[in-house]
Design a protein around this motif. Structure first.
Motif, short mmCIF file in Angstrom:
data_model
loop_
_atom_site.label_atom_id
_atom_site.label_comp_id
_atom_site.label_asym_id
_atom_site.label_seq_id
_atom_site.Cartn_x
_atom_site.Cartn_y
_atom_site.Cartn_z
N LEU A 103 0.79 -1.00 0.09
CA LEU A 103 0.07 -0.12 -0.04
C LEU A 103 0.84 1.22 -0.05
CD1 LEU A 103 -3.13 -0.76 2.50
CD2 LEU A 103 -3.26 -0.03 0.20
N GLU A 134 -4.55 1.43 -9.69
CA GLU A 134 -4.05 2.67 -8.84
C GLU A 134 -3.49 3.68 -9.79
OE1 GLU A 134 -4.45 3.41 -5.75
OE2 GLU A 134 -6.01 1.70 -5.59
N PHE A 216 -3.27 -7.32 -1.76
CA PHE A 216 -2.20 -6.51 -0.73
C PHE A 216 -1.64 -7.45 0.20
CE2 PHE A 216 -4.97 -3.09 -2.33
CZ PHE A 216 -3.88 -2.24 -2.76
#
Length: 217
Positions: A103, A134, A216
């Motif tokens: 992250l 992202e 993640f």
């Protein structure tokens, strides 16, 4: 009485104006544009240099560059570790270092694309997909999304999400820069065995099917 009402109205208007100003300033602070000169939202120059070397597979140069000048950029350090893995200089435990802080490392479009490449090289297709997404979210100009869209197309193909891949391909076909690549990928959707014939994809697909993958860690 009238003067008292007028004063009250003026006071209310003044309060509303002050509230509006506070809200506006808060929005400016919280939603600062990605291309603000005070931030590295597009990625630092150092990240761009490491990214360019990674795209070309210049693993030795990446290692030398880092040894000459260690960097505080988390994305650059992950790319350097990948370079060491590619050159066989470190053990398998280094892979987990590449996957950690998944992250925190996505600080800019450049960093996200760098990590998408790192994850893809390691066969972590879902993580590569997430990082590419992202990058798209962080990029304010849709024209700059070609690389991310190509990665999303690749991950969709490898994971068998053919309808999703076609959506990305349709967007890329409208872009002259990516049109030929997109048309080749459309053939892959129409004939999934095509992926098996490409050594790079074949290796990634095999790793994806056998390795533990996640968005993640």
């Amino acid at each position: 009485m009238m003067k008292g009402k007028n004063r009250k109205k003026k006071h209310v208007k003044w309060l509303l104006a002050m509230i509006a100003i506070v809200i506006a300033l808060t929005c400016i602070f919280l939603f600062q544009p990605f291309n603000s000169p005070s931030s590295h939202i597009e990625g630092t120059q150092e990240e761009k240099e490491f990214d360019a070397l990674q795209i070309k597979g210049k693993w030795s140069q990446i290692i030398e560059k880092y040894q000459e000048r260690p960097t505080s950029s988390l994305a650059c350090r992950k790319v350097m570790r990948l370079a060491q893995i590619q050159k066989g200089l470190v053990g398998k435990e280094a892979i987990y270092e590449c996957l950690s802080d998944s992250l925190e490392v996505l600080t800019s479009p450049t960093a996200a694309l760098m990590m998408s490449d790192v994850y893809m090289q390691l066969g972590m297709v879902n993580m590569a997909q997430r990082a590419a997404f992202e990058a798209m979210v962080k990029t304010h100009d849709i024209k700059d999304n070609g690389r991310a869209l190509r990665r999303l197309t690749e991950t969709a193909l490898i994971t068998g999400q053919y309808d999703l891949a076609l959506k990305y391909i349709s967007i890329l076909e409208d872009n002259p820069t990516h049109r030929k690549w997109a048309r080749d990928m459309r053939k892959a959707v129409e004939n999934p065995d095509f992926i098996e014939q490409i050594p790079a994809y074949q290796k990634i697909k095999k790793t994806y099917e056998t390795a533990e993958d996640t968005f993640f860690l």
